[in-house]
Motif scaffolding. Structure first.
Motif, mmCIF file in Angstrom:
data_model
loop_
_atom_site.group_PDB
_atom_site.id
_atom_site.type_symbol
_atom_site.label_atom_id
_atom_site.label_comp_id
_atom_site.label_asym_id
_atom_site.label_seq_id
_atom_site.Cartn_x
_atom_site.Cartn_y
_atom_site.Cartn_z
ATOM 1 N N LYS A 1 0.843 -1.196 0.000
ATOM 2 C CA LYS A 1 0.000 0.000 0.000
ATOM 3 C C LYS A 1 0.887 1.258 0.000
ATOM 4 N N PHE A 2 1.961 1.213 0.770
ATOM 5 C CA PHE A 2 2.905 2.334 0.833
ATOM 6 C C PHE A 2 3.518 2.609 -0.537
ATOM 7 N N SER A 3 4.025 1.581 -1.201
ATOM 8 C CA SER A 3 4.665 1.786 -2.509
ATOM 9 C C SER A 3 3.651 2.263 -3.549
ATOM 10 N N GLU A 4 2.428 1.771 -3.474
ATOM 11 C CA GLU A 4 1.391 2.201 -4.419
ATOM 12 C C GLU A 4 1.016 3.664 -4.208
ATOM 13 N N LEU A 5 0.882 4.078 -2.948
ATOM 14 C CA LEU A 5 0.581 5.492 -2.663
ATOM 15 C C LEU A 5 1.713 6.387 -3.153
ATOM 16 N N TRP A 6 2.949 5.985 -2.868
ATOM 17 C CA TRP A 6 4.112 6.749 -3.295
ATOM 18 C C TRP A 6 4.136 6.851 -4.813
ATOM 19 N N GLN A 7 3.975 5.731 -5.492
ATOM 20 C CA GLN A 7 4.031 5.724 -6.950
ATOM 21 C C GLN A 7 2.888 6.529 -7.573
ATOM 22 N N SER A 8 1.760 6.623 -6.904
ATOM 23 C CA SER A 8 0.612 7.333 -7.465
ATOM 24 C C SER A 8 0.845 8.838 -7.591
ATOM 25 N N CYS A 9 1.782 9.365 -6.824
ATOM 26 C CA CYS A 9 1.986 10.815 -6.897
ATOM 27 C C CYS A 9 3.304 11.211 -7.539
ATOM 28 N N SER A 10 4.329 10.367 -7.465
ATOM 29 C CA SER A 10 5.626 10.776 -8.007
ATOM 30 C C SER A 10 6.671 9.702 -7.741
ATOM 31 N N ASN A 11 7.878 9.965 -8.233
ATOM 32 C CA ASN A 11 8.974 9.058 -7.907
ATOM 33 C C ASN A 11 9.776 9.562 -6.711
ATOM 34 N N ASP A 12 9.487 10.807 -6.237
ATOM 35 C CA ASP A 12 10.219 11.321 -5.073
ATOM 36 C C ASP A 12 9.276 11.572 -3.912
ATOM 37 N N LEU A 13 9.838 11.407 -2.720
ATOM 38 C CA LEU A 13 9.091 11.549 -1.484
ATOM 39 C C LEU A 13 9.929 12.398 -0.541
ATOM 40 N N GLY A 14 9.344 13.455 0.013
ATOM 41 C CA GLY A 14 10.041 14.301 0.978
ATOM 42 C C GLY A 14 9.753 13.821 2.386
ATOM 43 N N ILE A 15 10.801 13.590 3.155
ATOM 44 C CA ILE A 15 10.680 13.034 4.497
ATOM 45 C C ILE A 15 11.317 13.985 5.505
ATOM 46 N N THR A 16 10.581 14.353 6.554
ATOM 47 C CA THR A 16 11.198 15.097 7.651
ATOM 48 C C THR A 16 11.547 14.091 8.743
ATOM 49 N N ILE A 17 12.664 14.350 9.406
ATOM 50 C CA ILE A 17 13.189 13.386 10.371
ATOM 51 C C ILE A 17 13.536 14.058 11.697
ATOM 52 N N LYS A 18 13.703 13.231 12.717
ATOM 53 C CA LYS A 18 14.082 13.710 14.048
ATOM 54 C C LYS A 18 15.602 13.758 14.191
ATOM 55 N N ASN A 19 16.275 12.685 13.743
ATOM 56 C CA ASN A 19 17.725 12.554 13.877
ATOM 57 C C ASN A 19 18.362 12.624 12.497
ATOM 58 N N GLU A 20 19.134 13.664 12.235
ATOM 59 C CA GLU A 20 19.741 13.860 10.919
ATOM 60 C C GLU A 20 20.866 12.873 10.603
ATOM 61 N N ASP A 21 21.255 12.068 11.569
ATOM 62 C CA ASP A 21 22.300 11.077 11.335
ATOM 63 C C ASP A 21 21.742 9.775 10.765
ATOM 64 N N ASP A 22 20.424 9.694 10.610
ATOM 65 C CA ASP A 22 19.777 8.469 10.155
ATOM 66 C C ASP A 22 18.871 8.766 8.967
ATOM 67 N N TRP A 23 19.282 8.298 7.774
ATOM 68 C CA TRP A 23 18.467 8.470 6.569
ATOM 69 C C TRP A 23 17.805 7.151 6.166
ATOM 70 N N SER A 24 17.870 6.170 7.011
ATOM 71 C CA SER A 24 17.269 4.877 6.696
ATOM 72 C C SER A 24 15.749 4.955 6.868
ATOM 73 N N PHE A 25 15.066 3.885 6.499
ATOM 74 C CA PHE A 25 13.621 3.813 6.693
ATOM 75 C C PHE A 25 13.361 3.350 8.124
ATOM 76 N N ASN A 26 13.663 4.224 9.046
ATOM 77 C CA ASN A 26 13.470 3.963 10.468
ATOM 78 C C ASN A 26 12.213 4.718 10.884
ATOM 79 N N LYS A 27 11.114 3.994 11.067
ATOM 80 C CA LYS A 27 9.831 4.640 11.385
ATOM 81 C C LYS A 27 9.897 5.494 12.644
ATOM 82 N N GLU A 28 10.768 5.125 13.584
ATOM 83 C CA GLU A 28 10.914 5.901 14.820
ATOM 84 C C GLU A 28 11.563 7.254 14.557
#
Length: 173
Positions: free
Chosen positions: A124-151
């Protein structure tokens, strides 16, 4: 009247110099940002990247162009995988990650290659992402972690220019 001619020429010269010098790199060229191409697989911003990944950094005093060593991750602006290669980021094959240009925003944009996502791996996540674009802007808490860490993910800031989080009260946005 002749007295003012040199003065007006001087003013025109100064204004032309100011306007003409707005781009410190001259013309349409871009700065020669320092970058490093990985010589082996490694962990960068908590992401395992393959050999040949280009790591680009902020402008740095007296440092530009290709470097022979990895620089501080604090200065990292871009992770670009070798041509044709992707990494798994949240179940989606991605080929590039850019830190937000606006230094007041903590996050990055992730670029997907949906042609490398097999039908049996779609979510569902990949389908939603693909429905709008190939890029996704993500804001994060810790700038040392660019992984897909939901926390660490604070918000999905945007999904192309069509869906921006500036209007959080708008259900569609």
């Amino acid at each position: 009247m002749k007295i003012f001619k040199p003065f007006s020429s001087l003013v025109a010269l100064i204004l032309t110099g100011c306007v003409g010098n707005m781009n410190p790199t001259g013309g349409n060229s871009s700065p020669d940002y320092p970058y490093f191409i990985t010589t082996e697989p490694m962990i960068v911003k908590k992401i395992r990247v393959p050999k040949g990944t280009t790591l680009t950094y902020d402008e740095h005093f007296f440092v530009s162009g290709k470097q022979d060593h990895k620089m501080s991750e604090q200065r990292l602006t871009t992770i670009k995988l070798p041509e044709g290669q992707t990494i798994n980021w949240g179940g989606v094959p991605v080929y590039e990650i850019y830190k937000f240009f606006n230094s007041e925003m903590r996050g990055y944009s992730v670029y997907a290659d949906f042609s490398k996502l097999s039908a049996d791996k779609k979510t569902k996540f990949s389908e939603l992402w693909q429905s709008c674009s190939n890029d996704l802007g993500i804001t994060i808490k810790n700038e040392d972690d660019w992984s897909f860490n939901k926390e660490n993910i604070a918000d999905v800031n945007d999904c192309s220019v069509l869906y921006q989080r500036y209007f959080k009260d708008n259900q569609e946005q």
